[in-house]
Design an enzyme around this catalytic site. Structure first.
Site, mmCIF file in Angstrom:
data_model
loop_
_atom_site.group_PDB
_atom_site.id
_atom_site.type_symbol
_atom_site.label_atom_id
_atom_site.label_comp_id
_atom_site.label_asym_id
_atom_site.label_seq_id
_atom_site.Cartn_x
_atom_site.Cartn_y
_atom_site.Cartn_z
ATOM 1 N N ARG A 111 9.153 0.321 18.003
ATOM 2 C CA ARG A 111 9.205 -0.551 19.177
ATOM 3 C C ARG A 111 10.560 -1.241 19.254
ATOM 4 O O ARG A 111 11.351 -1.186 18.320
ATOM 5 C CB ARG A 111 8.074 -1.585 19.131
ATOM 6 C CG ARG A 111 7.925 -2.244 17.774
ATOM 7 C CD ARG A 111 7.548 -3.673 17.841
ATOM 8 N NE ARG A 111 8.490 -4.497 18.562
ATOM 9 C CZ ARG A 111 9.638 -4.944 18.033
ATOM 10 N NH1 ARG A 111 9.989 -4.613 16.795
ATOM 11 N NH2 ARG A 111 10.440 -5.705 18.739
ATOM 12 N N GLY A 112 10.800 -1.898 20.400
ATOM 13 C CA GLY A 112 12.091 -2.522 20.668
ATOM 14 C C GLY A 112 12.927 -1.594 21.527
ATOM 15 O O GLY A 112 13.084 -0.410 21.198
ATOM 16 N N ARG A 151 6.433 5.021 27.145
ATOM 17 C CA ARG A 151 6.602 3.583 27.421
ATOM 18 C C ARG A 151 7.326 3.441 28.754
ATOM 19 O O ARG A 151 8.544 3.603 28.805
ATOM 20 C CB ARG A 151 7.397 2.887 26.312
ATOM 21 C CG ARG A 151 6.738 2.798 24.959
ATOM 22 C CD ARG A 151 5.465 1.971 24.919
ATOM 23 N NE ARG A 151 5.618 0.596 25.340
ATOM 24 C CZ ARG A 151 6.027 -0.393 24.552
ATOM 25 N NH1 ARG A 151 6.363 -0.140 23.299
ATOM 26 N NH2 ARG A 151 6.095 -1.630 25.009
ATOM 27 N N GLN A 205 4.811 -10.027 17.252
ATOM 28 C CA GLN A 205 6.067 -9.492 16.729
ATOM 29 C C GLN A 205 7.001 -10.585 16.219
ATOM 30 O O GLN A 205 7.760 -10.373 15.283
ATOM 31 C CB GLN A 205 6.779 -8.655 17.809
ATOM 32 C CG GLN A 205 6.060 -7.367 18.167
ATOM 33 C CD GLN A 205 5.262 -7.518 19.445
ATOM 34 O OE1 GLN A 205 4.668 -8.570 19.690
ATOM 35 N NE2 GLN A 205 5.226 -6.482 20.274
ATOM 36 N N ASP A 242 13.873 -5.511 27.988
ATOM 37 C CA ASP A 242 13.491 -4.107 28.109
ATOM 38 C C ASP A 242 14.009 -3.483 29.394
ATOM 39 O O ASP A 242 14.133 -2.271 29.483
ATOM 40 C CB ASP A 242 11.971 -3.972 28.033
ATOM 41 C CG ASP A 242 11.450 -4.142 26.620
ATOM 42 O OD1 ASP A 242 11.171 -3.124 25.973
ATOM 43 O OD2 ASP A 242 11.356 -5.288 26.146
ATOM 44 N N ASN A 281 10.948 -8.721 29.789
ATOM 45 C CA ASN A 281 10.936 -8.847 28.335
ATOM 46 C C ASN A 281 9.499 -9.128 27.896
ATOM 47 O O ASN A 281 8.600 -9.295 28.711
ATOM 48 C CB ASN A 281 11.882 -9.957 27.883
ATOM 49 C CG ASN A 281 12.143 -9.918 26.387
ATOM 50 O OD1 ASN A 281 12.495 -8.864 25.840
ATOM 51 N ND2 ASN A 281 11.977 -11.032 25.712
#
Length: 353
Positions: free
Chosen positions: A45-46, A87, A204, A245, A255
């Site tokens: 992720r990220g 995603r 997170q 993002d 985000n």
């Protein structure tokens, strides 16, 4: 540095972030479908790390192809669609697949499949290495901007910084975006303490950012997402910096859910609030945040916490993964090229050209 992902001898290796901080589980795979699932389930992720992982996932899919060259275009087209469906909000993923498609378009006709596979592997490595370099440059621009905006405070004391979700090595390929800025600011003696919001529902900030900060020996304290406004009211936060993002042409930013609330509070209290993200996160084709597709995730992410039921299975849930912060609430957007402060429409288009 924490080794979040790597690719060697045709094998994609990733640290499964769903098990952190209690277990460091590294997974190795040559199966692109498993890599896609890792992106979908937030094992990887990220935004920048998703982009780099997408490049390597395409390589895995291309390497597993066993058909004729005539059959490859249809296979490759479906592979790209499958990766892009993993995603939908993180534009870095589409940035990476666009790069991989460009290699295909430029070389398919003239190259053998083996040569094409090699060139795609080289491109995936370049995507990864570019993100490492981007983080270093983002950190430098971010620290310079903070020194300017917080100069008066720094005359008498060090700064307390709020961050949200995870934007460090676990989310990127280098020292991180927002957390990279914080790391460099700490090294230069500007930071007193980091305040990391928990980042519901998958925590997170509490699980991953706290783990990275503890790993680096940087003083921090974790808070519930809803606490930041109260801390700002009490003068316990001097600035905030988070990742992104997707960023639209007018500076609106998607985000991790909860970011918008932090930004509203910071704006109310006159506290600088920054976005730190690579240029690849900017989607100049979108005019404003209302056009960003916002991922809605499984309701059980809210109804359960690490497998423990905290609400009835029939509890209605709305589980957006991201929110959109208007550019008007931001002090600046920090990229590897420069920090854009105000007039995002012009500044962002300039650095994307």
């Amino acid at each position: 540095m924490i080794d979040a992902i790597s690719f060697k001898n045709g094998t994609f290796r990733y640290l499964d972030q769903r098990y952190l901080p209690l277990q460091e589980l590294h997974v190795e795979t040559r199966d692109h479908r498993e890599a896609i699932e890792a992106i979908k389930t937030l094992a990887v992720r990220g935004a920048p790390l998703i982009g780099a992982s997408a490049g390597y996932t395409v390589v895995l899919g291309v390497n597993s192809f066993k058909g004729s060259k005539e059959e490859f275009p249809a296979y490759f087209g479906q592979l790209i669609k499958d990766v892009e469906a993993s995603r939908p909000t993180a534009v870095n993923l589409f940035f990476a697949t666009k790069k991989m498609k460009a290699v295909y378009d430029a070389n398919f006709e003239g190259d053998s499949l083996e040569t094409l596979k090699t060139k795609m592997t080289d491109e995936a490595h370049k995507i990864y290495n570019d993100e490492v370099d981007n983080c270093d440059r983002i950190a430098r621009h971010g620290v310079e901007q903070i020194k300017r905006d917080c100069a008066d405070i720094l005359k008498t004391r060090k700064l307390n910084v709020l961050t949200h979700c995870n934007t460090g090595t676990l989310a990127c390929c280098g020292i991180g975006t927002a957390l990279g800025v914080i790391r460099l600011a700490w090294q230069e003696g500007l930071i007193e303490r980091v305040i990391t919001a928990e980042s519901r529902p998958l925590l997170q900030g509490l699980r991953l950012t706290a783990w990275e900060l503890e790993h680096d020996g940087i003083p921090f304290i974790s808070i519930s997402d809803s606490s930041s406004a109260f801390l700002m009211q009490r003068g316990m936060i001097d600035f905030g910096v988070v990742g992104a993002d997707r960023i639209t042409a007018n500076g609106d930013t998607a985000n991790k859910i909860g970011t918008y609330a932090h930004a509203v509070s910071a704006n109310h209290h006159g506290i600088p609030f920054y976005i730190a993200a690579p240029v690849s996160t900017i989607d100049i084709t979108l005019k404003e945040g209302a056009q960003i597709p916002i991922e809605e995730r499984n309701a059980d992410e809210l109804r359960t916490i690490f497998g423990t039921q905290v609400a009835t299975p029939t509890t209605p849930v709305l589980n957006y993964a991201f929110d959109v912060t208007p550019g008007t609430l931001l002090r600046g957007i920090i990229t590897e090229k420069k920090a854009v402060v105000g007039n995002y429409e012009t500044g962002l288009r300039e650095i994307c050209s």
